[in-house]
Design a protein around this motif. Sequence first.
Motif, PDB file in Angstrom:
ATOM      1  N   ASP A  48       0.830  -1.215   0.000  1.00 54.80           N
ATOM      2  CA  ASP A  48       0.000   0.000   0.000  1.00 54.80           C
ATOM      3  C   ASP A  48       0.861   1.259   0.000  1.00 54.80           C
ATOM      4  OD1 ASP A  48      -2.281  -1.551  -0.003  1.00 54.80           O
ATOM      5  OD2 ASP A  48      -2.620  -1.378   2.173  1.00 54.80           O
ATOM      6  N   THR A  49       1.909   1.249   0.800  1.00 52.83           N
ATOM      7  CA  THR A  49       2.810   2.401   0.858  1.00 52.83           C
ATOM      8  C   THR A  49       3.489   2.624  -0.492  1.00 52.83           C
ATOM      9  OG1 THR A  49       3.220   1.974   3.193  1.00 52.83           O
ATOM     10  CG2 THR A  49       4.783   3.401   2.064  1.00 52.83           C
ATOM     11  N   LEU A  50       3.911   1.547  -1.102  1.00 54.79           N
ATOM     12  CA  LEU A  50       4.553   1.647  -2.411  1.00 54.79           C
ATOM     13  C   LEU A  50       3.575   2.183  -3.457  1.00 54.79           C
ATOM     14  CD1 LEU A  50       7.148   1.105  -3.984  1.00 54.79           C
ATOM     15  CD2 LEU A  50       6.283  -1.184  -4.460  1.00 54.79           C
ATOM     16  N   ASP A  51       2.343   1.709  -3.419  1.00 56.67           N
ATOM     17  CA  ASP A  51       1.326   2.207  -4.351  1.00 56.67           C
ATOM     18  C   ASP A  51       1.087   3.703  -4.153  1.00 56.67           C
ATOM     19  OD1 ASP A  51       1.005  -0.272  -5.507  1.00 56.67           O
ATOM     20  OD2 ASP A  51      -0.803  -0.786  -4.352  1.00 56.67           O
ATOM     21  N   LYS A  52       1.041   4.130  -2.905  1.00 52.43           N
ATOM     22  CA  LYS A  52       0.843   5.558  -2.623  1.00 52.43           C
ATOM     23  C   LYS A  52       2.028   6.370  -3.134  1.00 52.43           C
ATOM     24  CE  LYS A  52      -2.092   4.983   1.431  1.00 52.43           C
ATOM     25  NZ  LYS A  52      -2.173   5.113   2.898  1.00 52.43           N
ATOM     26  N   GLU A  53       3.232   5.861  -2.942  1.00 54.41           N
ATOM     27  CA  GLU A  53       4.423   6.570  -3.412  1.00 54.41           C
ATOM     28  C   GLU A  53       4.428   6.681  -4.934  1.00 54.41           C
ATOM     29  OE1 GLU A  53       6.887   8.175  -1.830  1.00 54.41           O
ATOM     30  OE2 GLU A  53       5.816   7.819   0.041  1.00 54.41           O
ATOM     31  N   ILE A  54       4.045   5.613  -5.592  1.00 53.43           N
ATOM     32  CA  ILE A  54       3.989   5.646  -7.057  1.00 53.43           C
ATOM     33  C   ILE A  54       2.947   6.660  -7.502  1.00 53.43           C
ATOM     34  CG2 ILE A  54       3.316   4.311  -9.089  1.00 53.43           C
ATOM     35  CD1 ILE A  54       4.648   1.881  -7.761  1.00 53.43           C
ATOM     36  N   ASN A  55       1.820   6.684  -6.829  1.00 58.30           N
ATOM     37  CA  ASN A  55       0.764   7.639  -7.163  1.00 58.30           C
ATOM     38  C   ASN A  55       1.247   9.066  -6.931  1.00 58.30           C
ATOM     39  OD1 ASN A  55      -1.718   8.550  -7.981  1.00 58.30           O
ATOM     40  ND2 ASN A  55      -2.702   8.212  -6.011  1.00 58.30           N
ATOM     41  N   ILE A  56       1.977   9.285  -5.860  1.00 60.74           N
ATOM     42  CA  ILE A  56       2.510  10.620  -5.572  1.00 60.74           C
ATOM     43  C   ILE A  56       3.490  11.037  -6.666  1.00 60.74           C
ATOM     44  CG2 ILE A  56       4.018  11.894  -3.992  1.00 60.74           C
ATOM     45  CD1 ILE A  56       2.621  10.408  -1.687  1.00 60.74           C
ATOM     46  N   GLU A  57       4.303  10.113  -7.127  1.00 59.92           N
ATOM     47  CA  GLU A  57       5.248  10.422  -8.197  1.00 59.92           C
ATOM     48  C   GLU A  57       4.509  10.802  -9.482  1.00 59.92           C
ATOM     49  OE1 GLU A  57       8.574  10.784  -8.207  1.00 59.92           O
ATOM     50  OE2 GLU A  57       8.433  10.538  -6.035  1.00 59.92           O
ATOM     51  N   GLU A  58       3.436  10.091  -9.779  1.00 62.69           N
ATOM     52  CA  GLU A  58       2.648  10.422 -10.970  1.00 62.69           C
ATOM     53  C   GLU A  58       2.032  11.807 -10.839  1.00 62.69           C
ATOM     54  OE1 GLU A  58      -0.188   7.295 -11.498  1.00 62.69           O
ATOM     55  OE2 GLU A  58       1.334   5.825 -12.050  1.00 62.69           O
ATOM     56  N   ILE A  59       1.546  12.122  -9.663  1.00 58.66           N
ATOM     57  CA  ILE A  59       0.951  13.444  -9.432  1.00 58.66           C
ATOM     58  C   ILE A  59       2.019  14.525  -9.578  1.00 58.66           C
ATOM     59  CG2 ILE A  59      -0.093  14.924  -7.673  1.00 58.66           C
ATOM     60  CD1 ILE A  59      -1.598  12.424  -6.677  1.00 58.66           C
ATOM     61  N   LYS A  60       3.210  14.261  -9.079  1.00 56.60           N
ATOM     62  CA  LYS A  60       4.299  15.233  -9.221  1.00 56.60           C
ATOM     63  C   LYS A  60       4.634  15.452 -10.693  1.00 56.60           C
ATOM     64  CE  LYS A  60       6.664  14.545  -4.802  1.00 56.60           C
ATOM     65  NZ  LYS A  60       7.888  14.045  -4.147  1.00 56.60           N
ATOM     66  N   LYS A  61       4.661  14.372 -11.467  1.00 55.18           N
ATOM     67  CA  LYS A  61       4.951  14.502 -12.900  1.00 55.18           C
ATOM     68  C   LYS A  61       3.883  15.339 -13.590  1.00 55.18           C
ATOM     69  CE  LYS A  61       7.496  10.172 -13.441  1.00 55.18           C
ATOM     70  NZ  LYS A  61       7.469   8.815 -14.016  1.00 55.18           N
ATOM     71  N   GLU A  62       2.625  15.066 -13.286  1.00 53.47           N
ATOM     72  CA  GLU A  62       1.534  15.838 -13.888  1.00 53.47           C
ATOM     73  C   GLU A  62       1.630  17.305 -13.490  1.00 53.47           C
ATOM     74  OE1 GLU A  62      -2.384  14.263 -13.250  1.00 53.47           O
ATOM     75  OE2 GLU A  62      -1.752  12.234 -13.778  1.00 53.47           O
TER      76      GLU A  62
END
Length: 160
Positions: A48-62
Amino acid sequence: MFGMGFFEILVVLVVAIIFLGPEKFPQAVVDVVKFFRAVKKTLNDAKDTLDKEINIEEIKKETLEYQKLFENKVESLKGVKIEELEDAKVTAENEIKSIQDLMQDYQKSLETNTIPNHLNEEVSNEEALNKEVSSDESPKEVQLATDNNTKEHDKEKENV
Protein backbone atom coordinates in the motif's frame (compact mmCIF):
# COMPACT_ATOMS: atom_id res chain seq x y z
CA MET A 1 1.29 -24.72 0.19
CA PHE A 2 4.94 -23.58 -0.24
CA GLY A 3 5.42 -26.23 -2.91
CA MET A 4 4.80 -29.03 -0.43
CA GLY A 5 2.26 -31.77 -0.83
CA PHE A 6 0.07 -33.36 1.80
CA PHE A 7 2.62 -36.04 2.64
CA GLU A 8 5.42 -33.51 3.26
CA ILE A 9 3.19 -31.44 5.54
CA LEU A 10 2.24 -34.57 7.48
CA VAL A 11 5.91 -35.46 7.97
CA VAL A 12 6.68 -31.94 9.25
CA LEU A 13 3.78 -32.12 11.72
CA VAL A 14 4.89 -35.51 13.05
CA VAL A 15 8.46 -34.25 13.49
CA ALA A 16 7.14 -31.12 15.24
CA ILE A 17 5.01 -33.19 17.61
CA ILE A 18 7.97 -35.45 18.43
CA PHE A 19 10.38 -32.54 18.82
CA LEU A 20 8.07 -30.18 20.79
CA GLY A 21 5.93 -32.68 22.55
CA PRO A 22 2.17 -32.72 22.84
CA GLU A 23 2.13 -29.97 25.50
CA LYS A 24 4.01 -27.28 23.54
CA PHE A 25 2.80 -28.18 20.04
CA PRO A 26 -0.58 -26.30 20.16
CA GLN A 27 1.13 -23.12 21.37
CA ALA A 28 3.78 -23.47 18.64
CA VAL A 29 1.05 -23.75 15.97
CA VAL A 30 -0.62 -20.60 17.32
CA ASP A 31 2.72 -18.75 17.27
CA VAL A 32 3.45 -19.86 13.70
CA VAL A 33 0.01 -18.71 12.55
CA LYS A 34 0.50 -15.32 14.27
CA PHE A 35 3.90 -15.01 12.61
CA PHE A 36 2.49 -15.66 9.13
CA ARG A 37 -0.37 -13.20 9.75
CA ALA A 38 2.12 -10.53 10.85
CA VAL A 39 4.27 -11.16 7.77
CA LYS A 40 1.21 -10.97 5.53
CA LYS A 41 0.07 -7.71 7.17
CA THR A 42 3.54 -6.20 6.83
CA LEU A 43 3.70 -7.13 3.15
CA ASN A 44 0.27 -5.62 2.50
CA ASP A 45 1.26 -2.41 4.30
CA ALA A 46 4.46 -2.20 2.29
CA LYS A 47 2.50 -2.75 -0.91
CA ASP A 48 0.00 0.00 0.00
CA THR A 49 2.81 2.40 0.86
CA LEU A 50 4.55 1.65 -2.41
CA ASP A 51 1.33 2.21 -4.35
CA LYS A 52 0.84 5.56 -2.62
CA GLU A 53 4.42 6.57 -3.41
CA ILE A 54 3.99 5.65 -7.06
CA ASN A 55 0.76 7.64 -7.16
CA ILE A 56 2.51 10.62 -5.57
CA GLU A 57 5.25 10.42 -8.20
CA GLU A 58 2.65 10.42 -10.97
CA ILE A 59 0.95 13.44 -9.43
CA LYS A 60 4.30 15.23 -9.22
CA LYS A 61 4.95 14.50 -12.90
CA GLU A 62 1.53 15.84 -13.89
CA THR A 63 2.09 18.92 -11.76
CA LEU A 64 5.40 19.61 -13.46
CA GLU A 65 3.80 19.18 -16.88
CA TYR A 66 1.07 21.68 -16.00
CA GLN A 67 3.65 24.06 -14.60
CA LYS A 68 5.63 23.94 -17.85
CA LEU A 69 2.46 24.45 -19.87
CA PHE A 70 1.50 27.43 -17.72
CA GLU A 71 4.97 28.94 -18.04
CA ASN A 72 4.83 28.55 -21.83
CA LYS A 73 1.47 30.32 -21.94
CA VAL A 74 2.80 33.13 -19.77
CA GLU A 75 5.80 33.50 -22.06
CA SER A 76 3.56 33.68 -25.11
CA LEU A 77 1.48 36.40 -23.46
CA LYS A 78 4.53 38.49 -22.64
CA GLY A 79 4.89 39.30 -26.33
CA VAL A 80 1.46 40.91 -26.50
CA LYS A 81 1.66 44.67 -26.16
CA ILE A 82 -0.71 46.72 -24.08
CA GLU A 83 -1.50 48.91 -27.10
CA GLU A 84 -2.67 45.88 -29.06
CA LEU A 85 -4.94 44.90 -26.21
CA GLU A 86 -6.33 48.44 -25.97
CA ASP A 87 -7.00 48.49 -29.73
CA ALA A 88 -8.78 45.16 -29.50
CA LYS A 89 -10.81 46.47 -26.58
CA VAL A 90 -11.86 49.61 -28.49
CA THR A 91 -12.80 47.55 -31.54
CA ALA A 92 -14.85 45.18 -29.42
CA GLU A 93 -16.59 48.07 -27.68
CA ASN A 94 -17.46 49.65 -31.04
CA GLU A 95 -18.89 46.38 -32.30
CA ILE A 96 -20.92 45.98 -29.13
CA LYS A 97 -22.23 49.52 -29.52
CA SER A 98 -23.29 48.92 -33.12
CA ILE A 99 -25.04 45.70 -32.13
CA GLN A 100 -26.81 47.50 -29.30
CA ASP A 101 -27.94 50.21 -31.73
CA LEU A 102 -29.33 47.58 -34.09
CA MET A 103 -31.12 45.91 -31.22
CA GLN A 104 -32.66 49.24 -30.21
CA ASP A 105 -33.81 49.81 -33.80
CA TYR A 106 -35.43 46.40 -33.85
CA GLN A 107 -37.02 46.99 -30.48
CA LYS A 108 -38.46 50.31 -31.64
CA SER A 109 -39.71 48.75 -34.85
CA LEU A 110 -41.41 45.99 -32.91
CA GLU A 111 -43.06 48.52 -30.64
CA THR A 112 -44.27 50.69 -33.52
CA ASN A 113 -44.81 47.86 -36.03
CA THR A 114 -42.56 49.54 -38.59
CA ILE A 115 -39.62 48.30 -40.58
CA PRO A 116 -36.17 49.51 -39.44
CA ASN A 117 -34.38 51.94 -41.77
CA HIS A 118 -31.70 49.60 -43.01
CA LEU A 119 -34.31 46.90 -43.74
CA ASN A 120 -36.63 49.44 -45.36
CA GLU A 121 -34.02 50.07 -48.07
CA GLU A 122 -33.79 46.36 -48.80
CA VAL A 123 -37.58 46.07 -49.05
CA SER A 124 -37.77 48.97 -51.51
CA ASN A 125 -35.08 47.34 -53.66
CA GLU A 126 -36.99 44.06 -53.63
CA GLU A 127 -40.19 45.85 -54.64
CA ALA A 128 -38.35 47.45 -57.53
CA LEU A 129 -37.05 44.07 -58.60
CA ASN A 130 -40.52 42.57 -58.42
CA LYS A 131 -41.91 45.38 -60.58
CA GLU A 132 -39.17 44.89 -63.13
CA VAL A 133 -39.69 41.14 -63.29
CA SER A 134 -43.42 41.50 -63.73
CA SER A 135 -42.99 43.83 -66.69
CA ASP A 136 -42.80 42.64 -70.27
CA GLU A 137 -39.04 43.03 -70.50
CA SER A 138 -36.75 40.30 -71.72
CA PRO A 139 -34.69 38.33 -69.20
CA LYS A 140 -31.54 40.11 -70.33
CA GLU A 141 -33.10 43.52 -69.66
CA VAL A 142 -34.31 42.33 -66.26
CA GLN A 143 -30.78 41.19 -65.42
CA LEU A 144 -29.36 44.58 -66.42
CA ALA A 145 -31.95 46.36 -64.29
CA THR A 146 -31.15 44.08 -61.36
CA ASP A 147 -27.45 44.80 -61.73
CA ASN A 148 -28.15 48.54 -61.79
CA ASN A 149 -30.28 48.30 -58.65
CA THR A 150 -27.57 46.31 -56.92
CA LYS A 151 -24.98 48.93 -57.83
CA GLU A 152 -27.23 51.70 -56.51
CA HIS A 153 -27.80 49.74 -53.31
CA ASP A 154 -24.05 49.27 -52.86
CA LYS A 155 -23.47 53.00 -53.35
CA GLU A 156 -26.11 53.79 -50.73
CA LYS A 157 -24.44 51.44 -48.28
CA GLU A 158 -21.09 53.10 -48.89
CA ASN A 159 -22.62 56.50 -48.21
CA VAL A 160 -24.13 55.29 -44.95
